[in-house]
Scaffold this motif. Structure first.
Motif, PDB file in Angstrom:
ATOM      1  N   PRO A  38      -9.760   3.572   0.341  1.00 16.31           N
ATOM      2  CA  PRO A  38      -8.569   2.520  -0.203  1.00 16.31           C
ATOM      3  C   PRO A  38      -7.460   2.422   0.468  1.00 16.31           C
ATOM      4  N   PHE A  73      -6.101  -0.861  -2.345  1.00 17.92           N
ATOM      5  CA  PHE A  73      -7.380  -1.888  -2.464  1.00 17.92           C
ATOM      6  C   PHE A  73      -8.372  -1.384  -1.512  1.00 17.92           C
ATOM      7  N   THR A  74      -9.510  -1.570  -1.791  1.00 20.35           N
ATOM      8  CA  THR A  74     -10.877  -1.295  -0.919  1.00 20.35           C
ATOM      9  C   THR A  74     -10.801  -2.329   0.198  1.00 20.35           C
ATOM     10  N   THR A 113     -10.432   6.333  -6.932  1.00 19.99           N
ATOM     11  CA  THR A 113     -11.027   4.908  -6.813  1.00 19.99           C
ATOM     12  C   THR A 113     -12.475   5.070  -7.218  1.00 19.99           C
ATOM     13  N   TYR A 118      -6.477  -3.729 -10.300  1.00 21.16           N
ATOM     14  CA  TYR A 118      -7.591  -3.469  -9.542  1.00 21.16           C
ATOM     15  C   TYR A 118      -8.873  -3.715 -10.470  1.00 21.16           C
ATOM     16  N   GLU A 134     -11.573   1.552 -12.860  1.00 22.95           N
ATOM     17  CA  GLU A 134     -10.726   1.003 -11.870  1.00 22.95           C
ATOM     18  C   GLU A 134     -10.106   2.106 -10.987  1.00 22.95           C
ATOM     19  N   ALA A 135      -9.341   1.731  -9.936  1.00 22.61           N
ATOM     20  CA  ALA A 135      -8.826   2.524  -9.181  1.00 22.61           C
ATOM     21  C   ALA A 135      -7.336   3.020  -9.750  1.00 22.61           C
TER      22      ALA A 135
END
Lengths: 386, 386
Positions: free
Chosen positions: A160, A166-167, A192, A304, A317-318
């Motif tokens: 992340p 974010f990925t 994550t 996310y 979710e993250a």
């Protein structure tokens, strides 16, 4: 022990204290390690670890074999990275390995330094860590989205992502001359969803973010190509003649305890599973933060997606290690605005974007995090109509 | 602990083994630390040292205060360096501090890299450690005796010198643009007479050579100028975000035990004084080596002057960590010659001189040192007439 205790655990911050959430200092995890008590204690006698060498037969001759074993074992338990047919290179944190990777991936006889890029917002230390020695081998070339030269490059893929959680995947369209470094230091279940084992050429990890032991300065790289692993080893030999054995042995013990805690998970002592503990705290903190933010019309937080985490066995979710806050409308300089409330954060300008953004550590001790919530709650904003 | 023991103490080399005296691996000191038993053991609980920070109020924010105290205390006991009004910067070995010093002393906006010089024979790693990143800030410029450019330079003064053990002073005639780095890692009583406290602008030390704990990777710099100390700290921040806390705490303990052993010296338990122990072993080894060498007409060893050692309170000569052997007449490549006898050494060519010279470690374990003596004795040379 008392002295050490005072050293390890800071005094409670007062309501007047400036709270420093500029760094990602992972002191949140202290409470878990307190509860583990002696399980994780190591003892090093005076006669141990005098030699420079750890494993003369190994490509990475300064890697303690116990640490290598525990790294492989933990990745197998967590399922976050492929370890088969990989060389492990240990470093003084992932920072040193990042530089070792640049050294290893740069063509040694190129006429110009290779371009180093990362998609904005990128980790704020990348530009300085790349350029501080004005190397003739590599140079910082900025935002990967804007890179359109027909020249060799190294793209740093942080997933992340630090700062925004974010990925990510590589963004430069590879024209043949590109190399990738995957900085996966936050690819752990507390931050994550673990969707599949990462399987890239060169992947970086560190105990600083996985277990919270930043002070030990131990990171590792999983490297497919033997020659790249050799050159990274050479870099560390020239840079620091190896890596602290004491910290390697300590990291091995810590990873072992974490793996053991995973193995016992689900048998009724769930609270002892390190990653479940981490997930619970991170989930709580993010819920509390989102709740406070949603009641004011001052900031926005990223959203996310729900993804299936194979480690947790459920959709999650993250809950990133940093909150990537964006101020609304009239607040042009979010870092300055928050500083007015005695909250130190890091401005978006250091991450290659605007000053409306700031990065806020979510990994500080409980008391500090609660002060953050209190101060955000007390801010003058447009109260949302419910 | 058994596992650790096997890890720490190598198996006895057989009479057929290749003996590797290429590196200065200080395993000789293991026997002292064995005898110290638990006095020097440290215990680190799992919750300790999570934070990146050690001493936020200090210029060197990652320096453990206990280590700083023990460094000052030991220098006071030994009398080998002035510590008053000095900043201490800790590093991952003196290797990292060497690079931090180059970074700190290089003009940041110079049109060309500053010249880095050292008088030959110089430490074989200096050229590679200076040039591996092809820095635009500094570049290796070779033998200080040959340096005659009217350009800024940094001179590395290694005293006692690696490889040859001689006491040194700067050799470039300073035309105003010169800076000095004093590499004093061998300026300890087991190697050389301590004639006075060294009092230079920037001095480097390490536990690897002082106490033998190379695997901990802890070095320190004593720095007069605050801005230089700040820039060195910045280098280490960018290079590795600080230095292993575990190893710093261990080094603090080790230095404390060494200082305590000095304090008790002369009270009838002389054998426990670390430096007396080191002096005794080094003196014995050098006598044995000189004896073997003198019976053949194959090699020559340097002769060191008698000087008054204030620490020992008597006239002593140097007993360096390396033997700087020079072959006579017909042996053109001394490294190759010794390799034929299964003795690995480092050729003079790496130190900026000829292949008649080799550097041989005097710091290996007892068994290995005795194999060296045996093999030297067995060589076909012109037997000296007595």
């Amino acid at each position: 022990a008392l002295e050490a205790k005072e050293n390890g655990i800071k005094k409670k911050p007062s309501s007047e204290s400036v709270i420093n959430l500029d760094h990602g200092d992972p002191t949140m995890f202290e409470s878990y390690w307190w509860r583990m008590g002696d399980k994780c204690t190591i003892t090093i006698p005076g006669w141990q670890s005098l030699s420079y060498f750890s494993d003369v037969g190994n490509l990475c001759w300064f890697l303690e074999p116990e640490l290598a074993n525990e790294i492989r074992r933990l990745h197998c338990f967590v399922g976050n990275a492929a370890v088969e047919n990989r060389h492990i290179v240990v470093g003084t944190g992932s920072t040193q390995l990042f530089q070792a990777a640049l050294y290893a991936l740069s063509p040694p006889d190129a006429p110009a330094p290779v371009n180093v890029v990362a998609a904005a917002p990128y980790y704020s230390s990348y530009p300085a860590m790349t350029d501080y020695l004005r190397s003739g081998l590599y140079r910082w070339a900025g935002d990967a989205y804007a890179f359109d030269k027909d020249e060799p490059y190294i793209e740093l893929v942080t997933s992340p992502n630090n700062p925004d959680g974010f990925t990510r995947e590589a963004v430069v369209l590879n024209r043949g001359g590109g190399k990738l470094v995957h900085d996966l230091v936050y690819y752990w279940p507390q931050y994550t969803p673990i969707t599949s084992p990462a399987d890239h050429d060169l992947m970086l990890f560190t105990v600083s973010k996985s277990t919270g032991h930043a002070g030990t300065r131990i990171g590792w790289a999983l490297v497919k190509d033997k020659e790249v692993a050799k050159k990274m080893t050479k870099f560390i030999e020239l840079n620091t003649i190896g890596v602290s054995k004491d910290s390697q042995l300590r990291a091995a013990k810590i990873l072992q305890v974490v793996s053991d805690s995973c193995r016992h998970s689900g048998s009724g002592c769930e609270s002892e599973n390190f990653f479940e503990y981490g997930r619970r705290i991170m989930t709580e903190r993010w819920e509390q933060l989102r709740d406070v933010i949603s009641h004011k019309d001052l900031f926005r937080l990223p959203e996310y997606p729900l993804e299936f985490c194979k480690f947790a066995g459920e959709f999650t979710e993250a809950h990133p290690a940093f909150a990537w806050l964006k101020s609304k409308e009239e607040i042009e300089d979010c870092e300055r605005f928050l500083k007015g409330y005695k909250i130190l954060t890091r401005s978006g300008k250091h991450f290659g974007v605007d000053t409306k953004h700031v990065r806020v550590s979510m990994l500080d001790r409980e008391d500090t995090f609660h002060l953050l919530l209190e101060r955000l709650s007390a801010m003058q904003g447009h109260e949302r109509e419910e």
